[in-house]
Design a protein around this motif. Structure first.
Motif, PDB file in Angstrom:
ATOM      1  N   VAL A 184       0.850  -1.188   0.000  1.00  0.00           N
ATOM      2  CA  VAL A 184       0.000   0.000   0.000  1.00  0.00           C
ATOM      3  C   VAL A 184       0.887   1.241   0.000  1.00  0.00           C
ATOM      4  O   VAL A 184       1.806   1.355   0.816  1.00  0.00           O
ATOM      5  N   ILE A 185       0.600   2.159  -0.923  1.00  0.00           N
ATOM      6  CA  ILE A 185       1.345   3.407  -1.040  1.00  0.00           C
ATOM      7  C   ILE A 185       0.351   4.560  -0.971  1.00  0.00           C
ATOM      8  O   ILE A 185      -0.606   4.605  -1.748  1.00  0.00           O
ATOM      9  N   ASP A 186       0.551   5.477  -0.032  1.00  0.00           N
ATOM     10  CA  ASP A 186      -0.280   6.671   0.020  1.00  0.00           C
ATOM     11  C   ASP A 186       0.120   7.587  -1.131  1.00  0.00           C
ATOM     12  O   ASP A 186       1.313   7.770  -1.395  1.00  0.00           O
ATOM     13  N   ALA A 187      -0.866   8.153  -1.812  1.00  0.00           N
ATOM     14  CA  ALA A 187      -0.597   8.936  -3.018  1.00  0.00           C
ATOM     15  C   ALA A 187      -1.424  10.211  -3.037  1.00  0.00           C
ATOM     16  O   ALA A 187      -2.611  10.182  -2.728  1.00  0.00           O
ATOM     17  N   GLU A 188      -0.789  11.299  -3.395  1.00  0.00           N
ATOM     18  CA  GLU A 188      -1.537  12.544  -3.619  1.00  0.00           C
ATOM     19  C   GLU A 188      -2.391  12.418  -4.868  1.00  0.00           C
ATOM     20  O   GLU A 188      -3.493  12.921  -4.935  1.00  0.00           O
ATOM     21  N   ASP A 189      -1.872  11.752  -5.897  1.00  0.00           N
ATOM     22  CA  ASP A 189      -2.577  11.557  -7.163  1.00  0.00           C
ATOM     23  C   ASP A 189      -2.526  10.070  -7.500  1.00  0.00           C
ATOM     24  O   ASP A 189      -1.604   9.596  -8.175  1.00  0.00           O
ATOM     25  N   LYS A 203      13.937   9.993   4.514  1.00  0.00           N
ATOM     26  CA  LYS A 203      13.970   8.751   3.764  1.00  0.00           C
ATOM     27  C   LYS A 203      12.846   7.832   4.234  1.00  0.00           C
ATOM     28  O   LYS A 203      12.559   7.724   5.417  1.00  0.00           O
ATOM     29  N   LEU A 204      12.232   7.149   3.284  1.00  0.00           N
ATOM     30  CA  LEU A 204      11.189   6.191   3.628  1.00  0.00           C
ATOM     31  C   LEU A 204      11.785   4.983   4.349  1.00  0.00           C
ATOM     32  O   LEU A 204      12.879   4.537   4.008  1.00  0.00           O
ATOM     33  N   PRO A 205      11.078   4.415   5.322  1.00  0.00           N
ATOM     34  CA  PRO A 205      11.600   3.246   6.007  1.00  0.00           C
ATOM     35  C   PRO A 205      11.412   1.962   5.194  1.00  0.00           C
ATOM     36  O   PRO A 205      11.939   0.920   5.543  1.00  0.00           O
ATOM     37  N   LEU A 206      10.659   2.019   4.113  1.00  0.00           N
ATOM     38  CA  LEU A 206      10.382   0.863   3.268  1.00  0.00           C
ATOM     39  C   LEU A 206      10.390   1.331   1.831  1.00  0.00           C
ATOM     40  O   LEU A 206       9.901   2.422   1.525  1.00  0.00           O
ATOM     41  N   HIS A 207      10.945   0.524   0.944  1.00  0.00           N
ATOM     42  CA  HIS A 207      10.895   0.877  -0.470  1.00  0.00           C
ATOM     43  C   HIS A 207      10.798  -0.385  -1.315  1.00  0.00           C
ATOM     44  O   HIS A 207      10.985  -1.490  -0.821  1.00  0.00           O
ATOM     45  N   ILE A 208      10.512  -0.213  -2.576  1.00  0.00           N
ATOM     46  CA  ILE A 208      10.367  -1.310  -3.524  1.00  0.00           C
ATOM     47  C   ILE A 208      11.664  -1.443  -4.311  1.00  0.00           C
ATOM     48  O   ILE A 208      12.255  -0.444  -4.714  1.00  0.00           O
ATOM     49  N   ASP A 209      12.108  -2.676  -4.553  1.00  0.00           N
ATOM     50  CA  ASP A 209      13.212  -2.958  -5.455  1.00  0.00           C
ATOM     51  C   ASP A 209      12.631  -3.616  -6.704  1.00  0.00           C
ATOM     52  O   ASP A 209      11.751  -4.478  -6.597  1.00  0.00           O
ATOM     53  N   VAL A 210      13.108  -3.221  -7.862  1.00  0.00           N
ATOM     54  CA  VAL A 210      12.693  -3.841  -9.119  1.00  0.00           C
ATOM     55  C   VAL A 210      13.938  -4.314  -9.862  1.00  0.00           C
ATOM     56  O   VAL A 210      15.028  -3.772  -9.687  1.00  0.00           O
ATOM     57  N   GLU A 243       5.853  10.885  -7.286  1.00  0.00           N
ATOM     58  CA  GLU A 243       5.534  11.552  -6.018  1.00  0.00           C
ATOM     59  C   GLU A 243       6.680  11.491  -5.022  1.00  0.00           C
ATOM     60  O   GLU A 243       6.515  11.809  -3.856  1.00  0.00           O
ATOM     61  N   GLY A 244       7.850  11.063  -5.465  1.00  0.00           N
ATOM     62  CA  GLY A 244       9.014  11.074  -4.596  1.00  0.00           C
ATOM     63  C   GLY A 244       9.249   9.820  -3.786  1.00  0.00           C
ATOM     64  O   GLY A 244      10.140   9.787  -2.944  1.00  0.00           O
ATOM     65  N   ASN A 245       8.465   8.763  -4.009  1.00  0.00           N
ATOM     66  CA  ASN A 245       8.671   7.505  -3.293  1.00  0.00           C
ATOM     67  C   ASN A 245       9.885   6.794  -3.878  1.00  0.00           C
ATOM     68  O   ASN A 245       9.915   6.478  -5.064  1.00  0.00           O
ATOM     69  N   GLU A 246      10.887   6.543  -3.028  1.00  0.00           N
ATOM     70  CA  GLU A 246      12.111   5.928  -3.506  1.00  0.00           C
ATOM     71  C   GLU A 246      11.906   4.459  -3.853  1.00  0.00           C
ATOM     72  O   GLU A 246      11.140   3.757  -3.200  1.00  0.00           O
ATOM     73  N   PHE A 247      12.604   4.025  -4.896  1.00  0.00           N
ATOM     74  CA  PHE A 247      12.688   2.611  -5.230  1.00  0.00           C
ATOM     75  C   PHE A 247      14.029   2.375  -5.892  1.00  0.00           C
ATOM     76  O   PHE A 247      14.674   3.313  -6.341  1.00  0.00           O
ATOM     77  N   CYS A 248      14.468   1.125  -5.921  1.00  0.00           N
ATOM     78  CA  CYS A 248      15.777   0.810  -6.486  1.00  0.00           C
ATOM     79  C   CYS A 248      15.626  -0.078  -7.713  1.00  0.00           C
ATOM     80  O   CYS A 248      14.832  -1.019  -7.711  1.00  0.00           O
ATOM     81  N   LEU A 249      16.402   0.228  -8.717  1.00  0.00           N
ATOM     82  CA  LEU A 249      16.541  -0.631  -9.888  1.00  0.00           C
ATOM     83  C   LEU A 249      17.809  -1.443  -9.680  1.00  0.00           C
ATOM     84  O   LEU A 249      18.913  -0.899  -9.687  1.00  0.00           O
ATOM     85  N   LEU A 250      17.641  -2.733  -9.470  1.00  0.00           N
ATOM     86  CA  LEU A 250      18.771  -3.604  -9.208  1.00  0.00           C
ATOM     87  C   LEU A 250      19.419  -4.047 -10.519  1.00  0.00           C
ATOM     88  O   LEU A 250      18.866  -3.849 -11.601  1.00  0.00           O
TER      89      LEU A 250
END
Length: 129
Positions: A9-14, A67-74, A113-120
């Motif tokens: 679940v990700i909170d989103a402005e849009d 920094k977010l305490p949780l992020h997605i890796d792709v 929206e600025g949510n960090e994620f990593c491209l592995l």
């Protein structure tokens, strides 16, 4: 018996904008839209509860800082990391600095929206449908 992640679940402005972004990044489709504006996306033809987690974009979020305490890796599946990085940037991802040294073999990015994620770096087989 163990648990498995079924939704992220990700909170989103849009929520519409983020749903479109993540659908393009992951090859997902819209699965459900709630009266409160939340949108659930997931793998096509599978829906909620399948082998891969769905994303729920909750409409309306409170501002955050730091920094977010949780992020997605792709991981790339059908191209190398450089080509996938170019694709993600073209979709609207932006480079993000969370204190990396520049020697990492992954890229830190932010969604629209600025949510960090990593491209592995490692190329994975595509997910089963």
């Amino acid at each position: 018996m163990a648990c498995r992640i079924s939704e992220i679940v990700i909170d989103a402005e849009d929520a519409d904008r983020l749903a479109a972004f993540w659908c393009n990044v992951l090859g997902y489709v819209e699965l459900a839209r709630e009266d409160d504006g939340s949108i659930q996306i997931g793998p096509p033809g599978v829906g909620s509860g399948g082998p891969l987690p769905t994303l729920v974009l909750n409409a309306g979020r409170d501002p955050r800082s730091g920094k977010l305490p949780l992020h997605i890796d792709v991981n790339p599946t059908d191209r190398d990391q450089d080509a996938e990085l170019a694709r993600l940037l073209a979709l609207g991802a932006l480079p993000a600095d969370v204190g990396q040294t520049g020697e990492e073999d992954w890229h830190v990015l932010a969604d629209p929206e600025g949510n960090e994620f990593c491209l592995l770096h490692t190329r994975l087989k595509p997910s089963p449908a």
